[in-house]
Design a protein around this motif. Structure first.
Motif, PDB file in Angstrom:
ATOM      1  N   GLU A  54     -48.916  36.441 116.824  1.00 14.38           N
ATOM      2  CA  GLU A  54     -50.263  36.476 116.270  1.00 14.38           C
ATOM      3  C   GLU A  54     -50.983  37.790 116.558  1.00 14.38           C
ATOM      4  N   ALA A  55     -50.749  38.368 117.738  1.00 17.36           N
ATOM      5  CA  ALA A  55     -51.570  39.496 118.191  1.00 17.36           C
ATOM      6  C   ALA A  55     -51.140  40.843 117.625  1.00 17.36           C
ATOM      7  N   ILE A  56     -49.891  41.000 117.286  1.00 14.54           N
ATOM      8  CA  ILE A  56     -49.392  42.316 116.852  1.00 14.54           C
ATOM      9  C   ILE A  56     -49.328  42.377 115.332  1.00 14.54           C
ATOM     10  N   GLU A  57     -49.755  43.522 114.774  1.00 11.75           N
ATOM     11  CA  GLU A  57     -49.709  43.736 113.315  1.00 11.75           C
ATOM     12  C   GLU A  57     -48.299  44.199 112.940  1.00 11.75           C
ATOM     13  N   TRP A  58     -47.419  43.229 112.779  1.00 13.39           N
ATOM     14  CA  TRP A  58     -46.007  43.539 112.568  1.00 13.39           C
ATOM     15  C   TRP A  58     -45.751  44.282 111.252  1.00 13.39           C
ATOM     16  N   LYS A  59     -46.425  43.877 110.191  1.00 12.11           N
ATOM     17  CA  LYS A  59     -46.192  44.524 108.894  1.00 12.11           C
ATOM     18  C   LYS A  59     -46.558  45.999 108.928  1.00 12.11           C
ATOM     19  N   ARG A  60     -47.634  46.314 109.675  1.00  6.67           N
ATOM     20  CA  ARG A  60     -48.026  47.721 109.801  1.00  6.67           C
ATOM     21  C   ARG A  60     -46.934  48.528 110.503  1.00  6.67           C
ATOM     22  N   LEU A  61     -46.198  47.877 111.373  1.00  6.62           N
ATOM     23  CA  LEU A  61     -45.110  48.547 112.088  1.00  6.62           C
ATOM     24  C   LEU A  61     -43.809  48.582 111.279  1.00  6.62           C
TER      25      LEU A  61
ATOM     26  N   GLU B  51     -47.180  47.479 121.976  1.00  5.46           N
ATOM     27  CA  GLU B  51     -47.113  48.076 120.631  1.00  5.46           C
ATOM     28  C   GLU B  51     -46.502  49.462 120.685  1.00  5.46           C
ATOM     29  N   LYS B  52     -46.865  50.231 121.699  1.00  7.78           N
ATOM     30  CA  LYS B  52     -46.288  51.567 121.847  1.00  7.78           C
ATOM     31  C   LYS B  52     -44.781  51.468 122.081  1.00  7.78           C
ATOM     32  N   ALA B  53     -44.378  50.504 122.915  1.00  6.18           N
ATOM     33  CA  ALA B  53     -42.945  50.322 123.199  1.00  6.18           C
ATOM     34  C   ALA B  53     -42.187  49.896 121.939  1.00  6.18           C
TER      35      ALA B  53
END
Length: 504
Positions: A18-25, A112-114
């Protein structure tokens, strides 16, 4: 890209989803596993690009899971998450080539950085693999060309083999695959699906739209039978493929000879279309040269025994089919010259027999499209019969009338062709020629020209090879509109309707 999150804490897993914007990555699919065993099953089934795993998990802990993952899904990269910072685990993570390590409690910004670093690593690795594969493909294609054509010394060849990963201490067999119609399957697909263990090392080169060169390295000469068996299985699965096989050679410098033999073996299929696989036989093709006697026989028959022309051609084709064979290129050249001679004698066109029109411009194109000697034979025999029929039909007329008919056939495409022009050609007055022509044929010259044009137009329309505007010009009509009007007046159909009716 796909990501697999393996953690025994459901809140941690759901929180990351839920917390990470996966599509943006750049992540399109996210998988979840609650223990190491389930994670291993999911990895084997879905091949994730990145695996985010806790070090401490039930059934299989993160380190043991990672060890098994390397054999099940070696392309996946690991990102470890754990609050356990023992040296032993760190060393294990490094040994397993983990891209990164994030401590618990997880800080989203650090995670997110990792993840970003892991994604970059995966993309860079893919780019390197693509470049390496492209280089290897280029090196292997260069090697295939070099081995096929020759001209390189042993040292140069060995260096090229090293770059391409091709064995230098084997036996080699050349194979040509040809598609009966259209393009042969791409080399990589053909190798993977059809040649078993040999596909990993074999060299391929696309020679043209229909033919593909394949060079297979053998452990020993006895493996030739195994290769031929694979070729038979291939032809059973794909009926559109024909294969020519050269002999086995023990030296890379002998590959050009094996290649030429495979080409000749494939050429034999021109004479033996029932043979899907042909292995090289030195007696297949002789040092075949067309002697002057063949041309003399043909031209003597053409001029002095035209009613025996088809019989002579049948006999000569029979001689060619019994072997040793002539290369297809030589056959096409020879029979094109025969056809040219017949058409030259008839001012470039044969109109009779079965509604077909033979013209100088289409002869070589049609002969080149023939896939077998039998097709060449049928085509040339059709021309011989058409020639004989025209000779027979005109033989009842005097030499003057035959000359008039020949002139009309050669110049009917001129819209302004008239009786005066024809009379000048045979050195007679228009009145005198008109009387002679009416007496022998029962019709006027003008009507004969109109009938000839219309008959030619009907043959060309039915043949489906030409546009209507082109047919109008070829038959000497002043305009396509006038042509359509005359055609419908005679046949009751427009040219388009006539073509549809004949082709339907």
């Amino acid at each position: 890209m796909k990501v697999l999150i393996a953690d025994d804490d459901v809140y941690t897993r759901e929180g990351l989803v839920e917390a990470i914007e996966w599509k943006r990555l750049g992540i399109q699919e996210i998988l979840q596993a609650e223990d190491g065993s389930q994670a291993l099953q999911l990895a084997a089934a879905h091949r994730p690009d990145i695996v985010i795993t806790d070090v401490r998990m039930p059934k299989l802990d993160g380190i043991e899971f990672a060890e098994r993952l390397s054999s099940v899904c070696p392309g996946s990269k690991l990102l470890f998450i754990s609050g356990y910072m023992e040296v032993a685990y760190m060393k294990s993570a490094i040994r397993l080539a983990a891209v990164d390590y994030v401590e618990k409690p997880i800080k989203l910004q650090e995670l997110e950085k990792a993840i970003g670093r892991t994604i970059r690593y995966v993309r860079e690795r893919r780019e390197r693999e693509i470049l390496l594969n492209q280089k290897e493909d280029i090196d292997r294609r260069k090697l295939a060309i070099a081995l096929r054509t020759g001209g390189h010394n042993q040292e140069e060849i060995r260096e090229m083999c090293k770059d391409a990963g091709f064995p230098t201490d084997a036996n080699y067999i050349s194979i040509i695959l040809s598609g009966c119609e259209g393009k042969i399957t791409e080399p990589s697909i053909a190798l993977q699906n059809d040649w078993g263990v040999y596909g990993d090392t074999a060299l391929t080169e696309q020679l043209d739209q229909q033919r593909q060169f394949l060079l297979i390295a053998l452990g020993n000469r006895n493996e030739r039978g195994r290769v031929l068996h694979l070729a038979e299985l291939l032809c059973m699965r794909r009926l559109d493929v024909r294969i020519g096989v050269g002999s086995v050679v023990s030296n890379l410098l002998e590959v050009p000879r094996s290649f030429q033999e495979s080409v000749l073996a494939l050429e034999a299929g021109f004479y033996r279309p029932e043979s899907i696989i042909v292995t090289f036989d030195p007696n297949l093709f002789g040092q075949y040269a067309v002697t002057g006697e063949v041309y003399l026989e043909f031209h003597h028959c053409l001029k002095h025994k035209p009613q025996e022309l088809a019989a002579w051609m049948e006999s000569y084709c029979g001689r060619l089919l019994t072997g040793p064979y002539m290369l297809k290129e030589g056959v096409i050249t020879l029979f094109a010259s025969f056809a040219q001679a017949m058409l030259n004698d008839k001012n470039g066109m044969l109109l009779r027999t079965g509604g077909r029109v033979y013209q100088i411009g289409e002869i070589e194109r049609h002969l080149n499209q023939c896939r077998t000697m039998q097709e060449v034979k049928e085509y040339i025999l059709g021309m011989c019969l058409a020639y004989q029929e025209e000779v027979k039909e005109t033989s009842v007329y005097s030499s003057v009338i035959r000359a008039v008919m020949t002139y009309i056939s050669a110049h009917c495409n001129h819209p302004d062709l008239d009786v005066r022009e024809i009379a000048d050609h045979v050195h007679l007055s228009t009145a005198h020629l008109g009387v002679l022509f009416k007496q022998e044929t029962g019709t006027t010259i003008k009507q004969y020209v109109n009938d000839y044009r219309l008959e030619l137009a009907k043959r060309l329309v039915a043949g489906e090879h030409f546009k209507m505007a082109d047919i109008s010009k070829m038959c000497g009509y002043a305009s396509p509109g006038y042509f359509a009007k005359v055609f419908k007046s005679s046949t009751g159909l427009t040219p388009v309707e006539y073509r549809k009716q004949r082709s339907g």
